[in-house]
Design a protein around this motif. Sequence first.
Motif, short mmCIF file in Angstrom:
data_model
loop_
_atom_site.label_atom_id
_atom_site.label_comp_id
_atom_site.label_asym_id
_atom_site.label_seq_id
_atom_site.Cartn_x
_atom_site.Cartn_y
_atom_site.Cartn_z
N TYR A 32 0.84 -1.20 0.00
CA TYR A 32 0.00 0.00 0.00
C TYR A 32 0.88 1.25 0.00
N LYS A 36 1.38 4.18 -2.90
CA LYS A 36 1.09 5.58 -2.60
C LYS A 36 2.26 6.49 -2.91
N TYR A 72 -3.90 0.21 8.11
CA TYR A 72 -4.01 1.00 6.88
C TYR A 72 -4.19 2.48 7.20
N ARG A 76 -1.79 5.29 5.94
CA ARG A 76 -2.35 6.38 5.12
C ARG A 76 -1.95 7.73 5.69
N ASN A 80 0.37 10.53 3.93
CA ASN A 80 -0.08 11.92 3.78
C ASN A 80 0.92 12.88 4.40
N GLU A 128 -6.62 6.93 -4.76
CA GLU A 128 -6.53 6.15 -3.52
C GLU A 128 -7.61 5.08 -3.47
N THR A 147 -10.19 5.80 5.11
CA THR A 147 -10.13 7.18 4.63
C THR A 147 -10.93 8.14 5.50
#
Length: 177
Positions: A32, A36, A72, A76, A80, A128, A147
């Motif tokens: 993942y 990204k 996750y 994430r 970011n 995403e 998310t």
Amino acid sequence: MLQKKLMKLAQEQDANALTQIIEEHYDMIYRYCYKKVGDSFIAQDITQDTFLRFVSNINTYSNCGKLKGYLYTIARNLCNDWYRQKKPVLLDEKTEILDFSAINSLNKVIDNISLKQMISKLPSAQQEVIILRYGEDLKLREIADITGTTIFAIQYRLKAALSKLKKLEKEGYSLEK
């Protein structure tokens, strides 16, 4: 049930339980992160940071959701953070979304590169969703949890992304564009 037991042991600082959790989820989180950020070294760093944060905050995990979604979410957020600190690397022909070792014909490789380039034309939120849904094979509910949005927002993003990809394909998007 087994995962809850494992988490309880991990929260009690059982090294074997922590090791088992990390080994079970490491590759998934690395893939993942790589998708990204597009750089294997940075993805390794972010993956390691993900598990360091997980271990350091293990007692705050309440076992009310899926551990995979929790990991996750950490990954994430770290991706970011990396984007905010560095110039973002958008999906391009160098970014792996599909396993090229399974693809035998040159035409399929070219088609996959075109698909990656088309995906790179999508807004980051849609990229995403595509990565999590088709690259990581997550369910819509899991993506919504990761998310921090609703399942309806995820459905909308996914539908919009697929619609835009179909439009690009109909317009004859190719490597030259």
